[in-house]
Design an enzyme around this catalytic site. Structure first.
Site, PDB file in Angstrom:
ATOM      1  CB  CYS A 384      -0.995  -0.038   1.155  1.00  0.00           C
ATOM      2  SG  CYS A 384      -2.453   0.953   0.791  1.00  0.00           S
ATOM      3  CG  HIS A 509      -3.738  -3.730   3.071  1.00  0.00           C
ATOM      4  ND1 HIS A 509      -2.734  -3.246   3.878  1.00  0.00           N
ATOM      5  CD2 HIS A 509      -4.405  -2.652   2.592  1.00  0.00           C
ATOM      6  CE1 HIS A 509      -2.801  -1.920   3.894  1.00  0.00           C
ATOM      7  NE2 HIS A 509      -3.800  -1.531   3.132  1.00  0.00           N
ATOM      8  CD  GLU A 511      -1.340  -6.452   5.032  1.00  0.00           C
ATOM      9  OE1 GLU A 511      -0.986  -6.693   3.858  1.00  0.00           O
ATOM     10  OE2 GLU A 511      -1.628  -5.309   5.446  1.00  0.00           O
TER      11      GLU A 511
HETATM   12  N1  GLN Z   1      -2.042   6.673   2.929  1.00  0.00           N
HETATM   13  C1  GLN Z   1      -2.108   5.936   1.706  1.00  0.00           C
HETATM   14  C2  GLN Z   1      -3.468   6.029   1.050  1.00  0.00           C
HETATM   15  O1  GLN Z   1      -4.438   6.374   1.692  1.00  0.00           O
HETATM   16  C3  GLN Z   1      -1.740   4.502   1.929  1.00  0.00           C
HETATM   17  C4  GLN Z   1      -2.761   3.764   2.735  1.00  0.00           C
HETATM   18  C5  GLN Z   1      -2.258   2.443   3.245  1.00  0.00           C
HETATM   19  O2  GLN Z   1      -1.048   2.232   3.299  1.00  0.00           O
HETATM   20  N2  GLN Z   1      -3.177   1.591   3.668  1.00  0.00           N
HETATM   21  O3  GLN Z   1      -3.584   5.762  -0.107  1.00  0.00           O
END
Ligand code: GLN
Length: 535
Positions: A384, A509, A511
């Protein structure tokens, strides 16, 4: 319709005894005997969900397929039972009040005084039973957050008592998890806190059927007898929950203590013998691996390991499939920011992971770490924000866009990461990110394809920012590969580099979908690459 059996798990004495692991372990034992098991959690806080809470306070937010932002215990349920949970599996006090107050405003209770009992408790009971109408479950395990005696969890316990009366004693089981501490100065194990905790439950009208007692060592029979005597619980229903090295051993400990047999007989449930062959072999690999590998984790919430719970668990699963113990070395992103030479931070590190995150703190440190991994051919995995930082790093140092950045951090000439179109008008913070499962199409002959071995995967998301498509051509010309795409909206889901042993990052994600007996393919391959790098 078959009768669903309700098992409730409450906690006493202190928090952090591992109620989530206990619920998941019991769930696994019952599932391994062929029963269809659901697990849900009731959280006493007033936030509608943990999505608006700081990871420093609450730990990770676990996102489900249906896009609910939930408590991290749901992660344990999914990882242990290999099931998918959803918004029905996590209720908070905030949701309950939100619902009741909305009904009141609509006029649904017109004329009545709206009260905790019965209106709030009715809504809690409705939610406690909601899963029963889905999927033909045999058993629903409900974990009540907090500790017995807390002001906040009282309505949940009252609703639990009412539900017991409604469904009848044969369909209801109460398990209480307590602590039996060892007092070193006295050289003794103490049962008094457990006695008090059960008394508090009794005051509310709940007699526990089973006690699971967390302790350093297995409880002796005389200690079990003593606890039984003071709590009206049968001696064989006082279960030892001794400390073990790995949480994945807990189900096997409960099996030794006959917890599953006791539960089945109390609920008058018939089921097959437990089949835990696969689980036992994974536990063996987790506790006695042949190899070892060290992964640098460079994040913002390093001081709170719970903030990265699903990632650290995914490493355990991926380690087991590679027959390796994964040692995590925490690298402070903020500290890296202040250093010119960062080589020493990577001594003894076989791979680098940059996890999720929000806000600008530590960003430049993460970018430095990624540059190091890219230039030194250190296996790299970005998740992310980790992907977003990798794109910024590549744009700055390979494509020579010196001011490249994410709009989340700074508006510049070259915002290679930008807010998603659908996010631009949103001002509310709760539950408004791009959340939950979306399909991703994988390009053949890429590292991502080698890992997944299929064209289509579904992965879970929680973000507002994305790779800016205006820069895709330029990034690709310089060697960045976009190996996973959300076709509907042409959003980048996975990036990778070719001239590198393993440099992969994803916008989703992974994970959140790793399971004890089924490591996530990207984690598995990252660990494999890191092991190879070590050699
Ligand atoms: N802050 C970033 C976004 O909102 C990454 C979010 C995250 O790592 N879950 O896109």
């Amino acid at each position: 319709m078959k009768k669903v059996k309700y098992i409730f798990l409450t906690g006493g004495v202190v928090s952090s005894l591992g109620k989530g692991i206990s619920a998941a372990s019991l769930g696994l034992l019952l599932k391994s005997r062929g029963l269809n098991v659901a697990i849900q959690k009731f959280d006493p806080y007033i936030n509608v969900d943990p999505g608006t809470m700081n990871p420093f306070q609450h730990g990770e937010v676990f996102v489900t397929d249906d896009g609910a932002e939930t408590d991290l215990d749901l992660g344990h349920y999914e990882r242990f039972l290999d099931i998918n949970t959803g918004k029905l599996n996590n209720t908070t006090t905030g949701q309950v009040y939100f619902e009741v107050i909305s009904r009141e405003r609509r006029g649904d209770y017109l004329g009545a005084t709206v009260q905790v009992v019965p209106h709030i408790t009715d809504e809690i009971k409705r939610r406690m039973m909601a899963l029963a109408a889905t999927n033909g479950y045999d058993v629903i395990i409900t974990e009540i957050g907090g500790t017995v005696g807390d002001i906040e969890s009282l309505p949940f316990l009252e609703a639990m008592r009412q539900l017991m009366m409604k469904v009848g004693r044969d369909n209801f089981l109460s398990i209480h998890l307590t602590l039996v501490p060892y007092i070193a100065s006295a050289g003794e194990i103490k049962t008094k806190p457990t006695q008090h905790s059960v008394k508090t439950l009794l005051e509310i009208g709940i007699q526990p059927d089973i006690l699971i007692c967390r302790s350093r060592e297995e409880l002796s029979v005389p200690i079990k007898e003593k606890i039984a005597l003071f709590t009206n619980v049968q001696t064989d229903c006082v279960i030892s929950g001794r400390d073990v090295d790995s949480i994945y051993e807990v189900p096997l400990e409960y099996l030794k203590e006959n917890l599953d047999e006791i539960v089945l007989s109390k609920l008058k449930l018939k089921a097959g013998k437990p089949n835990l062959i696969k689980w036992k072999s994974i536990v063996r690999k987790i506790t006695k691996p042949k190899h070892e590998v060290s992964i640098g984790m460079c994040g913002k919430y390093n001081s709170v390991p719970d903030a990265y719970k699903s990632i650290t668990e995914a490493f355990i699963h991926a380690g087991a499939e590679n027959d390796a113990r994964v040692n995590i070395k925490w690298i402070s992103a903020e500290e890296l920011e202040t250093k010119d030479n960062i080589d020493k931070y990577f001594e003894g590190i076989d791979g680098l992971l940059i996890p999720y995150g929000f806000g600008s703190r530590g960003i430049e440190g993460k970018i430095k770490a990624i540059r190091y991994a890219r230039e030194n051919k250190l296996p790299f995995f970005g998740i992310c924000l980790g992907l977003q930082c990798a794109v910024v790093e590549f744009a700055r140092h390979v494509c020579k866009l010196k001011d490249a950045n994410s709009t989340e951090i700074k508006v510049t000439q070259h915002n290679v990461i930008d807010i998603m179109a659908e996010q631009k008008e949103i001002t509310d913070k709760g539950g408004t990110m791009r959340l939950g499962s979306y399909p991703c199409t994988i390009t053949k002959d890429t590292k991502a394809y080698c890992a997944y071995r299929k064209n289509h995967v579904d992965e879970r998301h929680r973000h507002r920012y994305e790779v800016n498509n205006k820069y895709r051509e330029l990034l690709a010309e310089h060697g960045m590969i976009f190996s996973g795409i959300y076709m509907n909206k042409d959003l980048v889901e996975i990036i990778e580099l070719n001239d590198h042993p393993w440099f992969v990052a994803c916008q989703f994600h992974p994970e959140l979908k790793s399971r004890a007996t089924k490591a996530h393919p990207l984690f598995r391959e990252f660990i494999r690459a890191s092991l190879e790098n070590k050699k």
